[in-house]
Design a protein around this motif. Structure first.
Motif, PDB file in Angstrom:
ATOM      1  N   SER A  59      24.483   0.564  42.273  1.00  0.00           N
ATOM      2  CA  SER A  59      25.234   0.793  41.039  1.00  0.00           C
ATOM      3  C   SER A  59      26.202   1.937  41.310  1.00  0.00           C
ATOM      4  O   SER A  59      25.998   2.733  42.239  1.00  0.00           O
ATOM      5  CB  SER A  59      24.314   1.152  39.867  1.00  0.00           C
ATOM      6  OG  SER A  59      23.786   2.461  40.023  1.00  0.00           O
ATOM      7  N   THR A 108      32.107  -1.911  36.500  1.00  0.00           N
ATOM      8  CA  THR A 108      31.681  -0.659  35.867  1.00  0.00           C
ATOM      9  C   THR A 108      32.856   0.307  35.758  1.00  0.00           C
ATOM     10  O   THR A 108      33.447   0.686  36.772  1.00  0.00           O
ATOM     11  CB  THR A 108      30.561   0.015  36.689  1.00  0.00           C
ATOM     12  OG1 THR A 108      29.474  -0.905  36.848  1.00  0.00           O
ATOM     13  CG2 THR A 108      30.084   1.279  36.001  1.00  0.00           C
ATOM     14  N   ILE A 126      28.904  -3.674  40.102  1.00  0.00           N
ATOM     15  CA  ILE A 126      29.603  -2.401  40.308  1.00  0.00           C
ATOM     16  C   ILE A 126      31.095  -2.561  40.039  1.00  0.00           C
ATOM     17  O   ILE A 126      31.736  -1.676  39.463  1.00  0.00           O
ATOM     18  CB  ILE A 126      29.362  -1.877  41.734  1.00  0.00           C
ATOM     19  CG1 ILE A 126      27.928  -1.359  41.869  1.00  0.00           C
ATOM     20  CG2 ILE A 126      30.363  -0.789  42.108  1.00  0.00           C
ATOM     21  CD1 ILE A 126      27.549  -0.933  43.271  1.00  0.00           C
TER      22      ILE A 126
END
Length: 260
Positions: free
Chosen positions: A73, A190, A187
């Motif tokens: 992440s 994000t 990811i």
């Protein structure tokens, strides 16, 4: 970054560049404030690819540390970077390759970071994602990511060398291909919450033969964030195939920075 700060960075970079050939093999001055470098890898790779840059910079007297991103992440990768930054004794140059540019954009607000170096890297603004960077200039067709059922992605095996490591040997490309570190594809969706390049002086290494991130995007990104651009004729893994040029840019950034 303010216009005044950008002007100061450009002037310092110009002065440092004029003496680059003379200082390339010299050790850093004892009174130089910035003596630490933290290197952050990107997706599908690990920190071992920085070995050439590490060897050059340590020979010049820098303390070089390498982050091993878990690629699970963005928060995990930023935490991994902060963990290494906190171990530094003084101000540091924070360097990121590819997706590692997103990581240093977020982590670069750490007060120990004196300047940022983007190496064929992305640099989102606050609220933007890594994936957003490709909205107007998508990745070249040679770069193909395959996502598994668990949501983790790998670079396509057949196109790996062409898309990721075009200027490596066949043997080196095969090793990189077969030692890939998969990334959680979430990811790329994000958004970042901080953009360190707005406050920290920045440099950008632009690999002109990059087939993973279009060089046009690299140039536009460098201009947008006010980074000092340095073009190098290399593939996406410029840090691996042209470590001398990349180390010189990091060295220039350190010599031009007065610490944080």
């Amino acid at each position: 970054m303010s216009k005044k700060l950008r002007t100061a960075v450009a002037a310092a970079a110009a002065a440092a560049t004029m003496t680059a050939s003379a200082t390339a093999q010299e050790t850093i001055p004892q009174d130089q404030p910035v003596r630490s470098v933290v290197l952050v890898h990107g997706a599908f790779a690990d920190g071992s690819g920085w070995r050439g840059v590490y060897d050059i910079l340590t020979a010049r007297g820098y303390r070089v540390s390498i982050v091993q991103n878990p690629l699970t992440s963005l928060a995990d990768d930023v935490a991994a970077t902060d963990r290494i930054l906190e171990r530094q004794e003084g101000p540091s140059i924070l360097v990121g390759h590819s997706y590692g540019g997103t990581v240093i954009t977020e982590a670069g607000i750490n007060p120990k970071v004196a300047a940022l170096v983007y190496v064929s890297a992305l640099a989102p603004d606050v609220g933007e994602t890594t994936g957003d960077q490709f909205a107007d200039i998508p990745a070249p067709p040679e770069f193909i990511i395959e996502t598994g059922e668990d949501g983790f992605g790998f670079v396509n095996l057949e196109e790996f060398k062409t898309g990721f490591a075009g200027d490596t040997t066949d043997a080196d490309a095969a090793f990189l291909r077969d030692s890939q570190v998969p990334i959680n594809m979430e990811i790329f969706g994000t958004p970042v919450t901080h953009a360190a390049w707005k406050e920290k002086p920045s440099w950008a290494v632009i690999a002109t033969e990059d087939k993973a991130i279009d060089p046009r995007l690299l140039r536009e990104t460098a201009e947008r964030i006010g980074a000092v651009p340095v073009e190098v004729p290399a593939s996406h893994v410029v840090f691996l195939t042209r470590p001398g040029e990349v180390a010189d840019v990091i060295d220039t950034a350190a010599r031009a920075s007065g610490g944080s």
